[in-house]
Every structure is written in structure tokens, then in C-alpha cells.
Design a protein around this motif. Sequence first.
Motif, mmCIF file in Angstrom:
data_model
loop_
_atom_site.group_PDB
_atom_site.id
_atom_site.type_symbol
_atom_site.label_atom_id
_atom_site.label_comp_id
_atom_site.label_asym_id
_atom_site.label_seq_id
_atom_site.Cartn_x
_atom_site.Cartn_y
_atom_site.Cartn_z
ATOM 1 N N GLY A 11 9.044 -26.420 -26.661
ATOM 2 C CA GLY A 11 7.583 -26.343 -26.651
ATOM 3 C C GLY A 11 6.953 -27.380 -25.741
ATOM 4 O O GLY A 11 6.020 -27.091 -24.995
ATOM 5 N N ALA A 12 7.485 -28.606 -25.777
ATOM 6 C CA ALA A 12 6.937 -29.670 -24.938
ATOM 7 C C ALA A 12 7.157 -29.374 -23.459
ATOM 8 O O ALA A 12 6.271 -29.601 -22.620
ATOM 9 C CB ALA A 12 7.580 -31.008 -25.308
ATOM 10 N N THR A 13 8.335 -28.844 -23.119
ATOM 11 C CA THR A 13 8.638 -28.534 -21.717
ATOM 12 C C THR A 13 7.684 -27.486 -21.164
ATOM 13 O O THR A 13 7.154 -27.627 -20.053
ATOM 14 C CB THR A 13 10.086 -28.043 -21.589
ATOM 15 N N HIS A 14 7.437 -26.432 -21.927
ATOM 16 C CA HIS A 14 6.555 -25.377 -21.445
ATOM 17 C C HIS A 14 5.089 -25.797 -21.493
ATOM 18 O O HIS A 14 4.274 -25.299 -20.713
ATOM 19 C CB HIS A 14 6.778 -24.104 -22.252
ATOM 20 N N THR A 15 4.748 -26.708 -22.373
ATOM 21 C CA THR A 15 3.393 -27.247 -22.367
ATOM 22 C C THR A 15 3.135 -28.020 -21.078
ATOM 23 O O THR A 15 2.063 -27.923 -20.475
ATOM 24 C CB THR A 15 3.164 -28.165 -23.582
ATOM 25 N N LEU A 16 4.123 -28.793 -20.634
ATOM 26 C CA LEU A 16 4.003 -29.506 -19.357
ATOM 27 C C LEU A 16 3.859 -28.524 -18.203
ATOM 28 O O LEU A 16 3.116 -28.771 -17.246
ATOM 29 C CB LEU A 16 5.216 -30.401 -19.138
ATOM 30 N N SER A 17 4.565 -27.390 -18.285
ATOM 31 C CA SER A 17 4.449 -26.360 -17.238
ATOM 32 C C SER A 17 3.032 -25.795 -17.208
ATOM 33 O O SER A 17 2.452 -25.589 -16.132
ATOM 34 C CB SER A 17 5.463 -25.248 -17.488
ATOM 35 N N GLN A 18 2.463 -25.550 -18.385
ATOM 36 C CA GLN A 18 1.090 -25.052 -18.443
ATOM 37 C C GLN A 18 0.099 -26.087 -17.903
ATOM 38 O O GLN A 18 -0.864 -25.744 -17.221
ATOM 39 C CB GLN A 18 0.734 -24.691 -19.881
ATOM 40 N N GLN A 19 0.330 -27.353 -18.230
ATOM 41 C CA GLN A 19 -0.554 -28.405 -17.722
ATOM 42 C C GLN A 19 -0.516 -28.473 -16.200
ATOM 43 O O GLN A 19 -1.546 -28.696 -15.552
ATOM 44 C CB GLN A 19 -0.149 -29.749 -18.326
ATOM 45 N N ALA A 20 0.664 -28.262 -15.620
ATOM 46 C CA ALA A 20 0.779 -28.258 -14.157
ATOM 47 C C ALA A 20 -0.021 -27.104 -13.557
ATOM 48 O O ALA A 20 -0.672 -27.261 -12.513
ATOM 49 C CB ALA A 20 2.250 -28.155 -13.751
ATOM 50 N N THR A 21 0.012 -25.944 -14.211
ATOM 51 C CA THR A 21 -0.751 -24.794 -13.724
ATOM 52 C C THR A 21 -2.248 -25.064 -13.804
ATOM 53 O O THR A 21 -2.998 -24.776 -12.866
ATOM 54 C CB THR A 21 -0.398 -23.543 -14.538
ATOM 55 N N VAL A 22 -2.696 -25.618 -14.934
ATOM 56 C CA VAL A 22 -4.116 -25.934 -15.095
ATOM 57 C C VAL A 22 -4.555 -26.976 -14.063
ATOM 58 O O VAL A 22 -5.635 -26.860 -13.464
ATOM 59 C CB VAL A 22 -4.402 -26.429 -16.528
ATOM 60 N N SER A 23 -3.723 -27.974 -13.827
ATOM 61 C CA SER A 23 -4.046 -28.998 -12.829
ATOM 62 C C SER A 23 -4.169 -28.383 -11.442
ATOM 63 O O SER A 23 -5.057 -28.745 -10.658
ATOM 64 C CB SER A 23 -2.969 -30.091 -12.823
ATOM 65 N N HIS A 24 -3.274 -27.444 -11.141
ATOM 66 C CA HIS A 24 -3.323 -26.767 -9.836
ATOM 67 C C HIS A 24 -4.609 -25.960 -9.699
ATOM 68 O O HIS A 24 -5.232 -25.933 -8.633
ATOM 69 C CB HIS A 24 -2.105 -25.861 -9.689
ATOM 70 N N ASN A 25 -5.021 -25.296 -10.770
ATOM 71 C CA ASN A 25 -6.271 -24.536 -10.734
ATOM 72 C C ASN A 25 -7.468 -25.459 -10.517
ATOM 73 O O ASN A 25 -8.366 -25.151 -9.726
ATOM 74 C CB ASN A 25 -6.447 -23.752 -12.030
ATOM 75 N N LEU A 26 -7.483 -26.583 -11.217
ATOM 76 C CA LEU A 26 -8.596 -27.524 -11.067
ATOM 77 C C LEU A 26 -8.650 -28.084 -9.649
ATOM 78 O O LEU A 26 -9.728 -28.280 -9.087
ATOM 79 C CB LEU A 26 -8.463 -28.658 -12.088
ATOM 80 N N ALA A 27 -7.479 -28.328 -9.049
ATOM 81 C CA ALA A 27 -7.441 -28.865 -7.685
ATOM 82 C C ALA A 27 -7.948 -27.858 -6.668
ATOM 83 O O ALA A 27 -8.361 -28.241 -5.568
ATOM 84 C CB ALA A 27 -6.019 -29.288 -7.332
ATOM 85 N N ASN A 28 -7.924 -26.552 -7.026
ATOM 86 C CA ASN A 28 -8.365 -25.505 -6.104
ATOM 87 C C ASN A 28 -9.680 -24.866 -6.540
ATOM 88 O O ASN A 28 -9.981 -23.737 -6.151
ATOM 89 C CB ASN A 28 -7.284 -24.428 -5.981
ATOM 90 N N PHE A 222 0.973 -31.134 -26.768
ATOM 91 C CA PHE A 222 2.090 -31.986 -26.354
ATOM 92 C C PHE A 222 2.242 -33.170 -27.312
ATOM 93 O O PHE A 222 3.361 -33.535 -27.689
ATOM 94 C CB PHE A 222 1.862 -32.484 -24.929
ATOM 95 N N ASP A 223 1.125 -33.760 -27.710
ATOM 96 C CA ASP A 223 1.184 -34.867 -28.672
ATOM 97 C C ASP A 223 1.809 -34.419 -29.994
ATOM 98 O O ASP A 223 2.610 -35.150 -30.594
ATOM 99 C CB ASP A 223 -0.224 -35.413 -28.923
#
Length: 247
Positions: A11-28, A222-223
Motif C-alpha cells: 500500500g505504501a509503495t503504490h501510494t508513493l506512485s500516486q503521489q508522483a502522478t499528482v506531483s507531475h500533474n501539479l507541475a504541468n 502513507f502515514d
Amino acid sequence: MDRLIYTALAGATHTLSQQATVSHNLANATTTGYRAEANAFRAVPIFGDGLPTRAFVVDSTTGADFTPGPIQQTSRDLDVAIKGSGWITVQLENGDEAYTRHGSLQMSPSGILQTHNGMNVKGDVGIISIPPENRITIARDGTVSAVPTVSSPNTVAVMGRIKLVNPPEDQLIKGSDGLFRLKGGGEATADANVTLIDGALEGSNVNLVHEMVSMISLARQFDMQMKILESAERNSQQASEIMVLRG
């Protein structure tokens, strides 16, 4: 105990993957023609001794949000936005096709119509080349015309027509370069129903409020998963202490 650790870790690993996707969206959030990315996951029961009382998290699909972005007027001759659904076709270095909504076009030093990052825009019959000392106009159907700037401006020559396509959304896959391609490869058929808006660009379709809420929610998830791992560690230590005492 091991199942608890692996479940929380997945669960933690895939949560980090989702956070990376959200961060990428915010950057664009301000990138022209950008389509927000989305992750989808599903729960899979853990089978083994006993009942399948726990579940792993695995990737299900990775897609994109095809909702149109806002149209922004620029009044620039080489800026075009797609009205409704559809895509502009570009030619990759290996000759394959890809599709984009980024309509900020430019002319190369050799007179070839290109995207903002130097990829050739594909026409219905190949790349579109413009002779020097001409002003470019792009019609609603993608027809590219050249108007001389040094001779009679009433002379208009058609240089080609941008290949506009509209394949089904479920047949498109987004690449790491931000371009879309057909899942099975090949080339999409030109669609005469796709129209352009000249002197305009389509903005990103990222919903800033939604992405910020998602980022906060994922941080809390994640917490929680980290607390599960800490609880598993405490349980393991306590079990070890009991075994020592009994020994």
C-alpha cells in the motif's frame, strides 16, 4: 506478521506512485494542451494457509483525463486549439505517428511546420513545407495557406492540410514524452469533423483543487501505512521478549 508487513508495504509503495502522478500533474498545471494523468489500483486477496483475510494492492490501469482544457486567445497566426475532441498528428524521428493537443506551432529554418519542441507536424500527404517570405494562415479544417509578404498579398497558395484525427479514447496511450499513441501501434485515420480555432491555445485540464486534495489524502494514507509497519515492529519486539522470558 509477514503478511501484515507485506500488505502495508504494498500500500505504501503504490501510494508513493500516486503521489508522483499528482506531483507531475501539479507541475504541468500551466502546460499547454496537457492531459492530467491518473492511476488506478485494485485489491487482490492474499492466498495461502487459512482464509484470504488480507489483500495486496496492484496496478490496474494508468490512463489520462481527456476532459478539454480552457481555450486561451493569443492572436498568434501559428497558434491553434482543437475545438472539442481530436488531435494534431506529429511525426516522430523514426517516422511513426503521435498525437498532441499542444497547438503552439512554429516554422523551422528550412520552412517545415513544426511543434513548439521541434517535431514535424504531419499533413494528410506528408510534412508541410512553407516557402520563405510568406505569412502563414491556418483554417478551421487545418488547411495551411501561404500569403506572400513581398509580392501581391492577394496570391494565396495552399501548402497542405494538418492531419487531424479523433481515435477512440480507450485506444490511446500516453507516453513518457507527453504524446499519445495508438495502443496497438499503427496510424489513426484523418477525421474531417475535427476543427481548429486559430489564434488560440488550449490550456491544461489539471484541476488544481482536486490535485491538492488528492495530495493531502495520499499523505494521510502513507502515514497510516507507516503506522501499521510501526505496529508490526512493536508486536514483533513484544513477541520476542515473551519468547525470551518463557525460555
